[in-house]
Design a protein around this motif. Sequence first.
Motif: not given
Length: 672
Positions: A60-64, A103, A508, A549, A551
């Motif tokens: 997971y990577e921070q998207s918002a 998003e 998410y 988000q 991955k």
Amino acid sequence: MKKKLLALAVLAASTGVMASDTMIETPRAGVYADTEWATAHGGPRNDDYIPSIKELPRYYEQSAEVLEGAAVLLGPTRGPNGDFYATTALDKGHSNLTAFDGEGNIKWQTPPWQGADDFDPGGVIAAPAVDKDGNIYISDANQMWSFSPEGEVRWVTPLPKPTVDVEGVFDELSLGMEANSITNPFFTMPVNGDDSTAYVGGITMFGDVMIFDRESGELVAGPVNMPGEFDTHVLSPAPGAMSPPYVAEGWGSVIWTYFHGGVESSNVPAVHPETGMIYATGTSSKSEDAGAVHGFTFDPETKKIDFAYEAQIGNGSGSSPAISSDMKYIYASDENATLYKYRTDSDKEYVWTSDVAGRPASASLGGPGDDKIYVYDERYVYAVNPETGLEDWSIDMHEFAKDMLPEGPIDDPQICGFSGFHNGIVVSTANELLITGVLGYEFGLTGCPTTDSGEGVAQTEGGMIIPTAQIQGVWAVDPKTGDILRDGQMIPAEDTNEAFTVPTTDGYLLMDRGVLSSGINKTFYPMTQAKFGDDNKPIMPQGGIEVLQGKDDIKITAAISGRVMFDESFAKEDSTLRLEGKGNKGKLELKGEAEGKRDVTYKVNIKSNKNGRDVDGTIEVKKDKKTVHKIKIGKARFNDRSVEGYGVDKKTGKKVNFYVADWRSSGEKGDK
């Protein structure tokens, strides 16, 4: 008079969007939206279970980040269109209900709160409930609201004054109105599949049950107060918790009072999908110092609310009751953290009681085939056996702190040891659990406990001990064993959670930020920050909702002594491998190349022939384009996202062990 209710265990004080036609549906009973999280505990049974998620993304990577600067205490819930909904308690001039996409784009907000007719901070103690049509239902302090998916007001209905005497209870807080919030909306079950017979209901913090027409907002039944008596009393928040500007002035006390036992009803009702019985915890009408799980029905023809069930439990329950997947049993806990199991069709005798946990908690449940009950205390997360009420396994959060935090600060006379505690509801998916935790240290304001050598009794040199919060994280857990999955890797968060970590079918992961532990951190920061290094400071509050988000791009972190591990002493270099993992009729293949540090490269080519057995292939390591290791695999096996075994290094002739971990295919259906 009445007993106090303990905190609903949502807060623990010591806590590109897909279109509707492409979303994977999560079957929800009745008129609840077929989404992962349609109401405060996911669905009508309060099980905190998402069956539609078969496997979580590996990374997971921070998207918002959404709504930074605001304490978000519940949710967010999700509509069929893929949008999320969350409430806040910001001061006048700010909106307190927001719709946003995955998003982080805000789709709409209620008009800024200016007066009693606007949507005010009273909604922060609840998660919006969403029906199949995407309509949203939520109460603020003095009104019940319904919004369309586009944010248009469908109707707004004033809430009647409490039926019990609570006059002036919040007067000194300068709220500008008399708070009478509905704690969490629910939907009654349709009769014979006719959705028009399903209504929206709620119980106010003072115990008044009300039922509204979903189309018009007409109050069709109630208010009827839950059985039992109660004396409401205002409580003060812990220093720094839920304070301005994260919540409006005065509302922190309302929130703290709600979550920590000052009001009659502080839980999310559970709705039986078959019988339509609605269950909520409260105080007993049969015993002076006891609590109860109350059950009531609503008849859409007569518009009558009928209390027909009262299972006796200990005093002070704020636990949201949870109904088992077979719908035969209901679970709830009391202020002493005793967990009760009752039949949903009989309130006469409990099936068992369990004292496994040390903290009152709303129980989370596994799905069919699991059905364990997940609870926690100040240190451990427990899986309770549904047949016996005994512990199946537990997870020690202190061990996480010891593994992930430096030991050096403990040499300070005010740092008394490690601290680790679960600070959010356990969320279960088809094959994994998500647990959230805060890791830090125990900080003694005026010193640490000392041992009296004469009697061996631990004593404290005055003052209190508070837990600091250095790390907030999420871990995936095997529900069968309690083992930490994904090689123990933590999903990091930037602020303390205190409520729910909600995964979605489209990859998410959303974490609300209650600004509880981090708010306390901020208050004591002048005293604590000098105790820690620059890379180990306590978390400062941010508020809002963090959106991560998932991955699945076959990315793996590897090292010669780590993710890709040999028992040779050569080259402990980190790298990123991009590996293809394919599965076809039991045959598995893992191949790819990676560029490492200092001109080290890896080439992996592994395949199996018999459902993960009889693995062969090669692993080649080059430095400065020169092959320094070329391992011909002798024996190996595929595990869950890892391959381990041994082979012979053709360059040295020696036997070497290897371990390739954390690989995952992103590709097409049928891939491993």
